[in-house]
Design a protein around this motif. Structure first.
Motif, mmCIF file in Angstrom:
data_model
loop_
_atom_site.group_PDB
_atom_site.id
_atom_site.type_symbol
_atom_site.label_atom_id
_atom_site.label_comp_id
_atom_site.label_asym_id
_atom_site.label_seq_id
_atom_site.Cartn_x
_atom_site.Cartn_y
_atom_site.Cartn_z
ATOM 1 N N ASP A 164 -2.052 -2.746 0.579
ATOM 2 C CA ASP A 164 -3.262 -2.023 0.159
ATOM 3 C C ASP A 164 -3.475 -2.182 -1.342
ATOM 4 O O ASP A 164 -4.589 -2.420 -1.804
ATOM 5 N N GLU A 165 -2.394 -2.046 -2.120
ATOM 6 C CA GLU A 165 -2.491 -2.150 -3.580
ATOM 7 C C GLU A 165 -2.997 -3.531 -3.970
ATOM 8 O O GLU A 165 -3.902 -3.673 -4.777
ATOM 9 N N ARG A 166 -2.369 -4.570 -3.374
ATOM 10 C CA ARG A 166 -2.765 -5.944 -3.720
ATOM 11 C C ARG A 166 -4.217 -6.191 -3.297
ATOM 12 O O ARG A 166 -5.012 -6.743 -4.047
ATOM 13 N N ASP A 167 -4.565 -5.743 -2.075
ATOM 14 C CA ASP A 167 -5.914 -6.014 -1.552
ATOM 15 C C ASP A 167 -6.990 -5.280 -2.365
ATOM 16 O O ASP A 167 -8.090 -5.788 -2.559
ATOM 17 N N LYS A 168 -6.646 -4.076 -2.850
ATOM 18 C CA LYS A 168 -7.638 -3.288 -3.612
ATOM 19 C C LYS A 168 -7.808 -3.807 -5.035
ATOM 20 O O LYS A 168 -8.865 -3.665 -5.632
ATOM 21 N N ASN A 169 -6.738 -4.371 -5.577
ATOM 22 C CA ASN A 169 -6.756 -4.705 -7.006
ATOM 23 C C ASN A 169 -6.951 -6.178 -7.322
ATOM 24 O O ASN A 169 -6.958 -6.550 -8.492
ATOM 25 N N ARG A 170 -7.092 -7.016 -6.303
ATOM 26 C CA ARG A 170 -7.279 -8.437 -6.612
ATOM 27 C C ARG A 170 -8.675 -8.633 -7.236
ATOM 28 O O ARG A 170 -9.596 -7.834 -6.995
ATOM 29 N N ALA A 171 -8.813 -9.756 -7.972
ATOM 30 C CA ALA A 171 -10.069 -9.987 -8.701
ATOM 31 C C ALA A 171 -11.204 -10.393 -7.766
ATOM 32 O O ALA A 171 -12.356 -10.013 -7.970
ATOM 33 N N THR A 172 -10.883 -11.176 -6.728
ATOM 34 C CA THR A 172 -11.937 -11.711 -5.849
ATOM 35 C C THR A 172 -11.997 -10.929 -4.544
ATOM 36 O O THR A 172 -10.981 -10.793 -3.860
ATOM 37 N N ALA A 173 -13.186 -10.442 -4.210
ATOM 38 C CA ALA A 173 -13.427 -9.758 -2.937
ATOM 39 C C ALA A 173 -12.371 -8.702 -2.609
ATOM 40 O O ALA A 173 -11.739 -8.750 -1.559
ATOM 41 N N PRO A 174 -12.153 -7.747 -3.518
ATOM 42 C CA PRO A 174 -11.149 -6.721 -3.231
ATOM 43 C C PRO A 174 -11.568 -5.820 -2.068
ATOM 44 O O PRO A 174 -12.765 -5.748 -1.760
ATOM 45 N N LEU A 175 -10.584 -5.189 -1.453
ATOM 46 C CA LEU A 175 -10.876 -4.207 -0.414
ATOM 47 C C LEU A 175 -11.668 -3.064 -1.052
ATOM 48 O O LEU A 175 -11.199 -2.428 -1.996
ATOM 49 N N ALA A 176 -12.875 -2.835 -0.556
ATOM 50 C CA ALA A 176 -13.713 -1.767 -1.108
ATOM 51 C C ALA A 176 -14.728 -1.340 -0.067
ATOM 52 O O ALA A 176 -15.154 -2.150 0.770
ATOM 53 N N GLN A 177 -15.098 -0.074 -0.137
ATOM 54 C CA GLN A 177 -16.157 0.415 0.753
ATOM 55 C C GLN A 177 -17.499 0.012 0.162
ATOM 56 O O GLN A 177 -17.796 0.335 -0.993
ATOM 57 N N ALA A 178 -18.325 -0.712 0.935
ATOM 58 C CA ALA A 178 -19.661 -1.068 0.452
ATOM 59 C C ALA A 178 -20.441 0.221 0.226
ATOM 60 O O ALA A 178 -20.217 1.220 0.915
#
Ligand code: C5P
Length: 213
Positions: A164-178
């Motif tokens: 979750d941490e990696r997916d939320k904080n990556r620079a490209t297309a991070p995990l986020a609620q539209a």
């Protein structure tokens, strides 16, 4: 009709995506499997998932026929998938296939991390499915145990938090609620209740004219 479902690891979005697609007669793509397949192919080349060039070669040569392989859900591949998914060139290589899949008639349900934000920003309905990390770990642990995997619940929770941490904080297309996604928290819902809640949200978002029979 395009339904975009995003959410963190083991939130239930894959199961929900499958059931929602069957309910409305739409195609379904679990996009996490693309990254899992790329991770497995990268490892099969004898390379590390951190090696962006190797992961790109694996992504370009991806055999989409392997997406149905249950072996892709192996506990260890989630972490490797999260690493290959952090390479922008890998995401770019998988973009066209996902967008083409979304255009299938009469429509498609795609689930992942960036469907509502990047892959299908114009989706008709966007759901963001989440649950408390401990509950997600409990569910995934149960699944893995039934599949004969000896991993402990604490290890599953640690894996989920790390991803979750990696997916939320990556620079490209991070995990986020539209911004225009509806939140569905399934912490206190079993799968049937979560499915019913999801269908109600989709029907409400589509309005009477858009409802499938
Ligand atoms: O959904 P699942 O847990 O199978 O996904 C494995 C990994 O693939 C995730 O941790 C995430 O890093 C990556 N992924 C992604 N974008 C998607 C789907 C999955 O980055 N649309």
């Amino acid at each position: 009709m395009i339904i975009a479902i995003d959410g963190p690891a083991a939130s239930g979005k894959g199961t929900l995506g499958k059931r929602i697609a069957a309910y409305y007669g739409l195609a379904h793509l679990d996009t996490g499997k693309l990254y899992r397949a790329v991770a497995r192919a990268t490892l099969a080349l004898g390379k590390s998932p951190t090696d962006a060039s190797a992961a790109l070669i694996a992504a370009k040569a991806l055999d989409l026929g392997t997406l149905a392989d249950p072996g892709l859900m192996d506990g260890k591949l989630g972490e490797a998938a999260s690493i290959v998914a952090s390479h922008p060139e890998v995401r770019e290589a998988l973009l066209a296939y996902q967008r083409a899949f979304a255009r299938r008639k009469p429509g498609a349900v795609l689930d992942g991390r960036d469907i509502g934000t990047v892959i299908c920003p114009d989706a008709d309905v966007k759901l963001f499915v989440t649950a408390a990390p401990e509950e997600r770990a409990r569910r995934r642990y149960r699944e893995l145990r039934e599949a004969g995997n000896g991993i402990s619940e604490a290890e599953v929770l640690a894996d989920i938090r790390r991803r979750d941490e990696r997916d939320k904080n990556r620079a490209t297309a991070p995990l986020a609620q539209a911004q225009d996604a509806v939140l569905l928290d399934t912490t206190n819902l079993d799968i049937d209740a979560a499915f019913k809640a999801a269908i109600d949200l989709v029907d409400a978002a589509m309005g009477p004219a858009g409802q499938a029979g």
